[in-house]
Write a protein that holds these residues in place. Sequence first.
Motif, PDB file in Angstrom:
ATOM      1  N   SER A 182       0.849  -1.176   0.000  1.00 19.93           N
ATOM      2  CA  SER A 182       0.000   0.000   0.000  1.00 19.93           C
ATOM      3  C   SER A 182       0.896   1.240   0.000  1.00 19.93           C
ATOM      4  CB  SER A 182      -0.892  -0.010   1.243  1.00 19.93           C
ATOM      5  OG  SER A 182      -1.681   1.147   1.311  1.00 19.93           O
ATOM      6  N   PHE A 183       0.416   2.309  -0.617  1.00 17.94           N
ATOM      7  CA  PHE A 183       1.153   3.570  -0.676  1.00 17.94           C
ATOM      8  C   PHE A 183       0.239   4.706  -0.226  1.00 17.94           C
ATOM      9  CE2 PHE A 183       2.595   0.785  -4.078  1.00 17.94           C
ATOM     10  CZ  PHE A 183       3.923   0.637  -3.740  1.00 17.94           C
ATOM     11  N   ALA A 184       0.828   5.746   0.334  1.00 16.40           N
ATOM     12  CA  ALA A 184       0.052   6.917   0.760  1.00 16.40           C
ATOM     13  C   ALA A 184       0.901   8.162   0.583  1.00 16.40           C
ATOM     14  CB  ALA A 184      -0.375   6.779   2.217  1.00 16.40           C
ATOM     15  N   THR A 185       0.235   9.262   0.232  1.00 12.68           N
ATOM     16  CA  THR A 185       0.899  10.552   0.119  1.00 12.68           C
ATOM     17  C   THR A 185      -0.052  11.628   0.610  1.00 12.68           C
ATOM     18  OG1 THR A 185       2.183  11.990  -1.338  1.00 12.68           O
ATOM     19  CG2 THR A 185       0.191  11.016  -2.266  1.00 12.68           C
ATOM     20  N   GLY A 186       0.515  12.743   1.043  1.00 13.52           N
ATOM     21  CA  GLY A 186      -0.341  13.818   1.528  1.00 13.52           C
ATOM     22  C   GLY A 186       0.444  15.003   2.023  1.00 13.52           C
ATOM     23  N   ILE A 187      -0.270  15.848   2.775  1.00 14.94           N
ATOM     24  CA  ILE A 187       0.329  17.065   3.305  1.00 14.94           C
ATOM     25  C   ILE A 187       0.324  17.009   4.829  1.00 14.94           C
ATOM     26  CG2 ILE A 187      -0.265  18.505   1.333  1.00 14.94           C
ATOM     27  CD1 ILE A 187      -2.619  19.576   2.964  1.00 14.94           C
ATOM     28  N   THR A 188       1.248  17.740   5.428  1.00 11.30           N
ATOM     29  CA  THR A 188       1.325  17.824   6.879  1.00 11.30           C
ATOM     30  C   THR A 188       1.402  19.282   7.305  1.00 11.30           C
ATOM     31  OG1 THR A 188       3.740  17.694   6.877  1.00 11.30           O
ATOM     32  CG2 THR A 188       2.541  15.617   7.100  1.00 11.30           C
ATOM     33  N   ILE A 189       0.965  19.532   8.513  1.00 14.64           N
ATOM     34  CA  ILE A 189       1.176  20.823   9.168  1.00 14.64           C
ATOM     35  C   ILE A 189       2.100  20.532  10.331  1.00 14.64           C
ATOM     36  CG2 ILE A 189       0.127  22.737  10.409  1.00 14.64           C
ATOM     37  CD1 ILE A 189      -2.421  22.227   8.788  1.00 14.64           C
ATOM     38  N   ARG A 190       3.211  21.238  10.365  1.00 15.49           N
ATOM     39  CA  ARG A 190       4.262  20.968  11.343  1.00 15.49           C
ATOM     40  C   ARG A 190       4.180  21.950  12.508  1.00 15.49           C
ATOM     41  NH1 ARG A 190       8.503  18.168   8.831  1.00 15.49           N
ATOM     42  NH2 ARG A 190      10.082  19.310   9.973  1.00 15.49           N
ATOM     43  N   ALA A 191       4.522  21.440  13.689  1.00 17.16           N
ATOM     44  CA  ALA A 191       4.621  22.270  14.892  1.00 17.16           C
ATOM     45  C   ALA A 191       5.862  21.817  15.643  1.00 17.16           C
ATOM     46  CB  ALA A 191       3.382  22.113  15.765  1.00 17.16           C
ATOM     47  N   GLY A 192       6.746  22.728  15.941  1.00 21.11           N
ATOM     48  CA  GLY A 192       7.971  22.375  16.638  1.00 21.11           C
ATOM     49  C   GLY A 192       8.899  21.500  15.808  1.00 21.11           C
TER      50      GLY A 192
END
Length: 102
Positions: A55-65
Motif C-alpha cells: 500500500s502507498f500513501a501521500t499527503g500534506i502535513t502541518i508541522r509544529a515544533g
Amino acid sequence: MGSYQDYRFRAPNILLLRENFEHSIWGPLGFVFMADQGKVALTRGDIGFSHLKHSFATGITIRAGGLPAVSLMYAWGGTEGQHTMFNLNTSLLGGSSRPSLY
C-alpha cells in the motif's frame, strides 16, 4: 496498511515493513509519502518476504515544533480500494503518555 480496511490483517504472526518520508515544503507545511508491505500467517514458518501485500500513501502535513502535527493523506495500491486518512497528534490537545508531574 493504508489502502486496506481496518483490522484486515489479523493472525498470530505478522511482518510489516513501513517506509516514511516527510519533508517541510514551506513554513509549517510539509509533504509526506509512505509505503507499507506486509504479511500475516498462522505459523511463524509461513512468514517470509515473498508475496507481500503493499500500500502507498501521500499527503500534506502541518508541522509544529519541527515535527508533523496534523496530516491528511490519500492511500492506494492495495486490492481493496483507496482511503483518505486524517491524523491529529494528541500532544496538541494536551494528551500525553507521560503522567502529570503536578
